[in-house]
Write an enzyme that holds these catalytic residues in place. Structure first.
Site, PDB file in Angstrom:
ATOM      1  CB  ALA A  11       8.119 -17.738   1.673  1.00  0.00           C
ATOM      2  NE  ARG A  16      -1.538 -22.549  -9.447  1.00  0.00           N
ATOM      3  CZ  ARG A  16      -0.760 -21.640 -10.178  1.00  0.00           C
ATOM      4  NH1 ARG A  16      -1.155 -21.602 -11.402  1.00  0.00           N
ATOM      5  NH2 ARG A  16       0.160 -20.306  -9.737  1.00  0.00           N
ATOM      6  CE  LYS A  23       5.312 -23.417  -6.902  1.00  0.00           C
ATOM      7  NZ  LYS A  23       4.744 -22.539  -7.919  1.00  0.00           N
ATOM      8  N   GLY A  79       3.436 -12.104  -1.235  1.00  0.00           N
ATOM      9  CA  GLY A  79       3.867 -11.405  -2.623  1.00  0.00           C
ATOM     10  C   GLY A  79       4.855 -11.748  -2.841  1.00  0.00           C
ATOM     11  N   GLY A 101      12.290 -20.103  -7.434  1.00  0.00           N
ATOM     12  CA  GLY A 101      12.712 -21.430  -7.042  1.00  0.00           C
ATOM     13  C   GLY A 101      11.559 -22.247  -7.409  1.00  0.00           C
ATOM     14  CD  GLU A 152       1.845 -11.472 -12.132  1.00  0.00           C
ATOM     15  OE1 GLU A 152       1.544 -13.035 -12.409  1.00  0.00           O
ATOM     16  OE2 GLU A 152       2.940 -11.028 -12.417  1.00  0.00           O
ATOM     17  CG  ASN A 373      31.092 -73.330 -10.204  1.00  0.00           C
ATOM     18  OD1 ASN A 373      30.921 -73.102 -10.893  1.00  0.00           O
ATOM     19  ND2 ASN A 373      30.036 -74.427  -9.514  1.00  0.00           N
ATOM     20  CG  ASN A 382      23.003 -63.824   6.452  1.00  0.00           C
ATOM     21  OD1 ASN A 382      22.079 -64.372   6.165  1.00  0.00           O
ATOM     22  ND2 ASN A 382      23.784 -62.634   5.813  1.00  0.00           N
TER      23      ASN A 382
HETATM   24  C1  UD1 Z   1       5.089 -15.089 -11.126  1.00  0.00           C
HETATM   25  C2  UD1 Z   1       4.932 -13.579 -11.653  1.00  0.00           C
HETATM   26  C3  UD1 Z   1       4.221 -13.145 -13.538  1.00  0.00           C
HETATM   27  C4  UD1 Z   1       5.829 -14.674 -14.183  1.00  0.00           C
HETATM   28  C5  UD1 Z   1       5.811 -16.183 -13.188  1.00  0.00           C
HETATM   29  C6  UD1 Z   1       6.419 -16.175 -13.245  1.00  0.00           C
HETATM   30  C7  UD1 Z   1       4.830 -11.946 -10.442  1.00  0.00           C
HETATM   31  C8  UD1 Z   1       3.522 -11.360  -9.251  1.00  0.00           C
HETATM   32  N1  UD1 Z   1       3.832 -12.728 -10.681  1.00  0.00           N
HETATM   33  O1  UD1 Z   1       3.132 -15.126 -11.316  1.00  0.00           O
HETATM   34  O2  UD1 Z   1       4.399 -12.014 -13.904  1.00  0.00           O
HETATM   35  O3  UD1 Z   1       4.396 -14.636 -15.432  1.00  0.00           O
HETATM   36  O4  UD1 Z   1       5.925 -15.550 -11.937  1.00  0.00           O
HETATM   37  O5  UD1 Z   1       6.327 -18.509 -13.781  1.00  0.00           O
HETATM   38  O6  UD1 Z   1       5.891 -12.079  -9.553  1.00  0.00           O
HETATM   39  N2  UD1 Z   1       7.025 -16.506  -3.293  1.00  0.00           N
HETATM   40  C9  UD1 Z   1       7.271 -16.961  -2.266  1.00  0.00           C
HETATM   41  N3  UD1 Z   1       6.590 -15.357  -1.744  1.00  0.00           N
HETATM   42  C10 UD1 Z   1       5.441 -14.507  -1.989  1.00  0.00           C
HETATM   43  C11 UD1 Z   1       4.645 -15.534  -3.320  1.00  0.00           C
HETATM   44  C12 UD1 Z   1       5.955 -16.425  -3.613  1.00  0.00           C
HETATM   45  O7  UD1 Z   1       8.826 -16.327  -1.622  1.00  0.00           O
HETATM   46  O8  UD1 Z   1       4.783 -14.186  -1.188  1.00  0.00           O
HETATM   47  C13 UD1 Z   1       7.893 -17.260  -4.266  1.00  0.00           C
HETATM   48  C14 UD1 Z   1       6.905 -19.098  -4.553  1.00  0.00           C
HETATM   49  O9  UD1 Z   1       7.325 -19.521  -3.845  1.00  0.00           O
HETATM   50  C15 UD1 Z   1       7.253 -19.102  -6.170  1.00  0.00           C
HETATM   51  C16 UD1 Z   1       7.728 -17.554  -6.564  1.00  0.00           C
HETATM   52  O10 UD1 Z   1       7.739 -16.770  -5.848  1.00  0.00           O
HETATM   53  O11 UD1 Z   1       8.510 -19.992  -5.925  1.00  0.00           O
HETATM   54  C17 UD1 Z   1       6.223 -17.807  -7.473  1.00  0.00           C
HETATM   55  O12 UD1 Z   1       5.418 -17.173  -7.132  1.00  0.00           O
HETATM   56  P1  UD1 Z   1       3.832 -18.225  -7.675  1.00  0.00           P
HETATM   57  O13 UD1 Z   1       2.961 -17.982  -6.707  1.00  0.00           O
HETATM   58  O14 UD1 Z   1       4.222 -19.335  -8.137  1.00  0.00           O
HETATM   59  O15 UD1 Z   1       3.530 -16.959  -9.254  1.00  0.00           O
HETATM   60  P2  UD1 Z   1       2.618 -16.824 -10.382  1.00  0.00           P
HETATM   61  O16 UD1 Z   1       1.783 -16.673 -10.271  1.00  0.00           O
HETATM   62  O17 UD1 Z   1       3.572 -18.048 -10.933  1.00  0.00           O
HETATM   63 CA    CA Z   2       4.468 -19.580 -10.633  1.00  0.00          CA
END
Ligand code: UD1
Ligand code: CA
Length: 452
Positions: A11, A16, A23, A79, A101, A152, A373, A382
């Site tokens: 979601a 970044r 993403k 989150g 994802g 984190e 040929n 065409n």
């Molecule tokens: C997360 C983990 C971290 C881990 C890392 C591995 C948490 C709090 N942290 O950090 O410990 O080392 O992944 O790659 O879980 N997403 C949602 N809804 C939200 C927030 C995120 O669906 O509200 C999805 C994002 O789209 C993404 C995944 O969850 O696919 C991870 O979210 P992201 O924000 O990238 O977490 P990281 O900071 O990478």
């Molecule tokens: Ca991530």
């Protein structure tokens, strides 16, 4: 296992990435990241696959509409813990494997081993790994294989940042642990409900959380930036190339792009800088010269492609020779032993066995008989400005150089077209068709001009 749900978190926007699109819709070897995650999920034959969507949900839902996945809307991205909770009403009986994802390089056997290990204990289990550069990941504080806490990056102390064991994100949450999810609070720097906080809550309740080590850092690479996207593309590309090498394909360089959807037979040789993608099948003993682009095509055994070609939506039968510098466009059928040479473009046409177009031609909407040929510089006209028309050239006909064939037109079997003709009427079988103006020679012309 008594029942399994797979939840894929997707979601987030992925700030970044500096991108307008979500993403997980960025592609790795021609397939959106989310597609790779869904494929891995489906391989486990779970009872339900739920994708949590929010930012850019239309794109993701559209892309996945033909799969059997369910969507859970997380309207506000509060989150990873919150994201998982939104799926509760869609889950079938059984435990929940959580995939991210943005972790697309995960391999099937790794997930199966992870699930098998979970089954032995039934504990909440996170997949963890040791990396050289843990920056950006959650650091895992462990005692033996029991996780105390995951911190984190944003919340980590300098000392905690030195920990090289990181959370891959992949975890399995037994249904009995769902109440712990509900107890997660957003008291951290980002103000998010962190799924990883389930570790401290479970520990408080006397439940152990296990860390399952999988020390292949590349496989669990999380994609947060374009730099990591590039790394993931290179890693997956190498995997595909290694797999082809194992199956008996010769690659003359690693600088070759081949999508996962491409199948290639043994003893085929591929030169540097080729780009092969889409639903493409290449037979055995094929030779592909450098800088060739091939997409959505079927190439039979022993075809020779001499390089610098662009081939799309084309079927090529055995022992045909293409290139260099040829362009084959969609709906083209090249039969056995056909030769297509340099600067020849073919579109929506069939060239039957043994036909040749060796130099500088355009063949569009045409049917070219066997052993015909086509002389250098032959053009099928065409298109009349509104409609496309067909050119039919029957078996064994000979088309002289620099001929324009104004379609619709038919050239009969064994007919001959004189070089430089503009053919706008049918040419009967066995006849000579020629429109060339009679040649006039003016004697002494050149010396007379010089004297002036
Ligand atoms: C997360 C983990 C971290 C881990 C890392 C591995 C948490 C709090 N942290 O950090 O410990 O080392 O992944 O790659 O879980 N997403 C949602 N809804 C939200 C927030 C995120 O669906 O509200 C999805 C994002 O789209 C993404 C995944 O969850 O696919 C991870 O979210 P992201 O924000 O990238 O977490 P990281 O900071 O990478
Ligand atoms: Ca991530």
């Amino acid at each position: 296992m008594k029942g399994l749900n797979v939840v894929i978190l997707a979601a987030g926007k992925g700030e970044r990435m500096m991108s307008k699109k979500s993403k997980v819709m960025h592609e790795i070897m021609g397939k959106p990241m989310i597609g790779h995650a869904v494929e891995r999920a489906e391989e486990l034959a779970p009872d339900a696959v739920v994708v949590v969507v929010g930012y850019g949900r239309e794109g993701i839902e559209g892309y996945l509409k033909d799969t059997g996945v369910l969507f859970s809307l997380q309207a506000e991205q509060k989150g990873t813990g919150h994201a998982l909770l939104t799926t509760e009403h869609l889950l079938k009986d059984g435990d929940v494997l959580v995939l991210y994802g943005d972790v697309p390089l995960m391999e099937g056997p790794t997930l199966r081993a992870f699930l098998a290990s979970y089954e032995e204990t039934g504990d909440i289990t996170f997949m963890v790994t040791d990396v050289d550069n843990p920056k950006g990941y959650g650091r895992v504080i462990m005692e033996g294989d029991i996780i105390q806490r995951i911190v984190e990056e944003n919340d980590a102390t300098e000392e905690q940042k030195m920990i090289s064991t990181i959370n891959t994100g992949i975890c399995i949450i037994p249904r009995s642990a769902f109440p712990f999810l509900k107890a997660i609070t957003p008291d951290n720097r980002k103000g998010e409900y962190y799924l990883t906080d389930i570790c401290t809550i479970a520990a408080r309740e006397g439940k152990s959380v296990r860390g399952y080590r999988h020390n292949k850092a590349l496989e669990v690479l999380g994609i947060n930036s374009r730099k990591e996207l590039l790394l993931a593309n290179m890693a997956m590309k190498d995997r595909i190339l290694d797999n082809l090498l194992e199956k008996g394909v010769t690659l003359l360089d690693r600088n070759i792009y081949i999508s996962p959807s491409v199948a290639i037979g043994k003893d085929t040789v591929i030169s540097p800088n080729c780009h092969i993608s889409g639903k493409t099948t290449i037979g055995e003993g094929v030779v592909i010269g450098p800088n060739s682009i091939i997409k959505d095509s079927i190439i039979a055994d022993n075809v020779i492609i001499k390089g610098f070609v662009s081939i799309e939506g084309t079927s090529i039968e055995t022992n045909a020779e293409i290139g260099p510098f040829s362009r084959l466009r969609p709906e083209t059928f090249i039969k056995e032993k056909v030769k297509i040479g340099n600067f020849v473009e073919v579109k929506k046409s069939i060239l039957k066995a043994g036909a040749k177009a060796s130099h500088l031609s355009y063949i569009g909407d045409s049917e070219i008989g066997s052993n015909v040929n086509i002389g250098a510089g032959t053009i099928t006209c065409n298109y009349d400005g509104t409609k496309k028309h067909k050119t039919i050239i029957e078996d064994n006909a000979f088309v002289g150089s620099n001929t324009s064939l104004v379609a619709p037109v038919r050239v009969g079997k064994n007919a001959v077209i004189g070089a430089g003709s503009t053919i706008a009427k049918d040419v009967p079988e066995d006849a000579l068709g020629v429109t060339r103006a009679p040649q006039k020679n003016i004697e002494g012309y050149s010396s007379a001009r010089r004297e002036k």
